[in-house]
Enzyme design. Structure first.
Site, PDB file in Angstrom:
ATOM      1  N   ARG A 225     -88.827   1.949-105.700  1.00  0.00           N
ATOM      2  CA  ARG A 225     -89.086   3.227-106.363  1.00  0.00           C
ATOM      3  C   ARG A 225     -90.592   3.330-106.523  1.00  0.00           C
ATOM      4  NH1 ARG A 225     -84.780   0.803-109.257  1.00  0.00           N
ATOM      5  NH2 ARG A 225     -82.808   1.947-109.083  1.00  0.00           N
ATOM      6  N   LYS A 250     -85.746   0.144-113.097  1.00  0.00           N
ATOM      7  CA  LYS A 250     -84.863   1.109-113.751  1.00  0.00           C
ATOM      8  C   LYS A 250     -83.781   0.371-114.528  1.00  0.00           C
ATOM      9  CE  LYS A 250     -82.266   5.340-112.809  1.00  0.00           C
ATOM     10  NZ  LYS A 250     -81.804   6.279-111.761  1.00  0.00           N
ATOM     11  N   HIS A 316     -89.580   9.211-102.431  1.00  0.00           N
ATOM     12  CA  HIS A 316     -88.312   8.506-102.623  1.00  0.00           C
ATOM     13  C   HIS A 316     -87.502   8.450-101.332  1.00  0.00           C
ATOM     14  CE1 HIS A 316     -85.666   6.646-105.546  1.00  0.00           C
ATOM     15  NE2 HIS A 316     -84.637   7.282-105.021  1.00  0.00           N
ATOM     16  N   ARG A 319     -87.435   5.090 -99.665  1.00  0.00           N
ATOM     17  CA  ARG A 319     -86.429   4.156-100.193  1.00  0.00           C
ATOM     18  C   ARG A 319     -85.064   4.446 -99.568  1.00  0.00           C
ATOM     19  NH1 ARG A 319     -84.847   1.066-104.955  1.00  0.00           N
ATOM     20  NH2 ARG A 319     -82.964   1.925-105.929  1.00  0.00           N
ATOM     21  N   HIS A 342     -79.192  -1.439-107.576  1.00  0.00           N
ATOM     22  CA  HIS A 342     -78.136  -0.532-108.038  1.00  0.00           C
ATOM     23  C   HIS A 342     -77.141  -1.289-108.909  1.00  0.00           C
ATOM     24  CE1 HIS A 342     -78.737   2.498-104.496  1.00  0.00           C
ATOM     25  NE2 HIS A 342     -79.599   2.663-105.478  1.00  0.00           N
ATOM     26  N   TYR A 351     -75.054   5.674 -98.664  1.00  0.00           N
ATOM     27  CA  TYR A 351     -75.761   5.473 -97.398  1.00  0.00           C
ATOM     28  C   TYR A 351     -74.801   5.292 -96.234  1.00  0.00           C
ATOM     29  CZ  TYR A 351     -79.689   5.009-100.537  1.00  0.00           C
ATOM     30  OH  TYR A 351     -80.627   5.252-101.496  1.00  0.00           O
TER      31      TYR A 351
END
Length: 378
Positions: A225, A250, A316, A319, A342, A351
């Site tokens: 990120r 995050k 972004h 990424r 994640h 994805y």
């Protein structure tokens, strides 16, 4: 602005002569006098010890501008009809509520980005309201959500606003009776835009500044990120194990991700030319602080234009492209989840819908039709 409880409050009322009267509640601040003197047509009444200014657009606009960050109590509600700009001002109770929201965010340990986001939604909600915050009911929240939908705000934006208001009203303010106010709109099923490997190379090649090129290369090659990339320090780089240590990403979680050998060579070249003390990518104005995220976004936008990329992409997207390219090369989805940080595998599974690895193996029936007829001019 951060509100302080000892902030002097202003009281505004419409007087019989058609002018606005303004009085200050102690503690008195000389700064307030300087501000009110900027209003065209203002006069001081030494007998009643109050200021007056004319009820016209120019004076009201100036008043609302200079006192936008001050607690203001409107004693004559009728003035909202003639001068709705007064609704942009906030009362002492509004500022107190904002202060409680800020303190509750800090007690929860939320990051600065969350604080900025939640406060932004709180301010916008106050601007929307036609009633004081103390008189807000679920129907006001629902009306605000409908207004955002009419403005065609994204699902993410609206859901974020709902979460911020629920946190504010139900947690920080401990308001009751809002259980049914938090209906999120139906989630949009949008797939992230992804760059091809050729487009990534073209984009990075268009960046001439080695500092900017290095940070964009690390974002793509390690799936970072942008907020994580700007905070990288020397001790986060491990060229022997070929890993990057992301600290407090995050959700305030640490993780390791892959360090590309080629990206590390570029990083070494950058470090040999730069005197780095703490952050790998310091701000140009203050080397004790990291480069601003907005600066990287600007660099990316310029590189995108110079590379001739017309896709609707942001930093972004690098990424997203990292994850998609790994998946297309056969990397297990569980590893990609770990590299991206994640919490849920469902987030990473998006994805699988972006990857074209299997789609490229499928032959269109149109191609088969042309080949069977032998007519290449179709």
């Amino acid at each position: 602005m951060e509100y302080h409880s000892n902030e002097s409050c202003l009281f505004v009322e419409l007087e019989t002569d058609g002018k606005f009267g303004v009085q200050f509640l102690s503690p008195f601040r000389q700064e307030r006098v300087k501000q009110i003197r900027s209003i065209p047509g203002r006069q001081y009444d030494p007998i009643e010890k109050k200021w007056r200014f004319p009820a016209n657009d120019a004076a009201v606009e100036t008043f609302c501008q200079v006192f936008r960050n001050a607690p203001v109590e409107i004693l004559t509600p009728e003035i909202f009809n003639s001068f709705p700009l007064f609704k942009k001002l906030r009362s002492r109770s509004d500022w107190e509520s904002i202060r409680r929201l800020r303190e509750h965010i800090k007690r929860k340990g939320y990051c600065g980005t969350t604080e900025k986001t939640y406060l932004g939604h709180a301010y916008r909600f106050l601007d929307f309201l036609e009633v004081p915050l103390q008189k807000v009911f679920p129907n006001h929240v629902q009306a605000y959500v409908l207004a955002m939908m009419k403005e065609d705000k994204s699902h993410i934006y609206i859901s974020q606003a709902i979460s911020a208001l629920r946190f504010w009203l139900c947690e920080a303010e401990a308001r009751k009776g809002f259980q049914r106010a938090w209906v999120h709109p139906k989630r949009e099923k949008k797939l992230p835009t992804v760059l091809t490997t050729a487009e990534v190379i073209r984009l990075l090649d268009s960046v001439r500044n080695i500092k900017h090129r290095t940070i964009l290369t690390l974002i793509y090659s390690s799936g970072l990120r942008v907020g994580e990339a700007v905070k990288l320090k020397r001790q986060d780089i491990d060229p022997v194990r070929k890993t990057l240590h992301i600290r407090q990403g995050k959700g305030k979680k640490d993780r390791y991700t892959v360090l590309s050998s080629k990206a590390y060579q570029l990083l070494e070249s950058y470090l040999n030319r730069t005197n780095v003390e703490q952050f790998l990518f310091p701000s140009g104005k203050d080397t004790t602080r990291p480069i601003q995220v907005r600066s990287i976004q600007y660099v990316f936008d310029r590189a995108k234009r110079e590379a001739g990329i017309s896709k609707p992409v942001t930093v972004h997207t690098l990424r997203h492209s990292f994850a998609t390219h790994l998946l297309e090369e056969g990397t297990d989805l569980r590893y990609i989840q770990e590299l991206l940080g994640h919490a849920s595998s469902k987030t990473t599974e998006i994805y699988t819908h972006v990857s074209i690895k299997d789609v490229r193996r499928i032959k269109s029936p149109f191609d088969r039709m042309v080949e069977s007829t032998g007519n290449e001019d179709i």
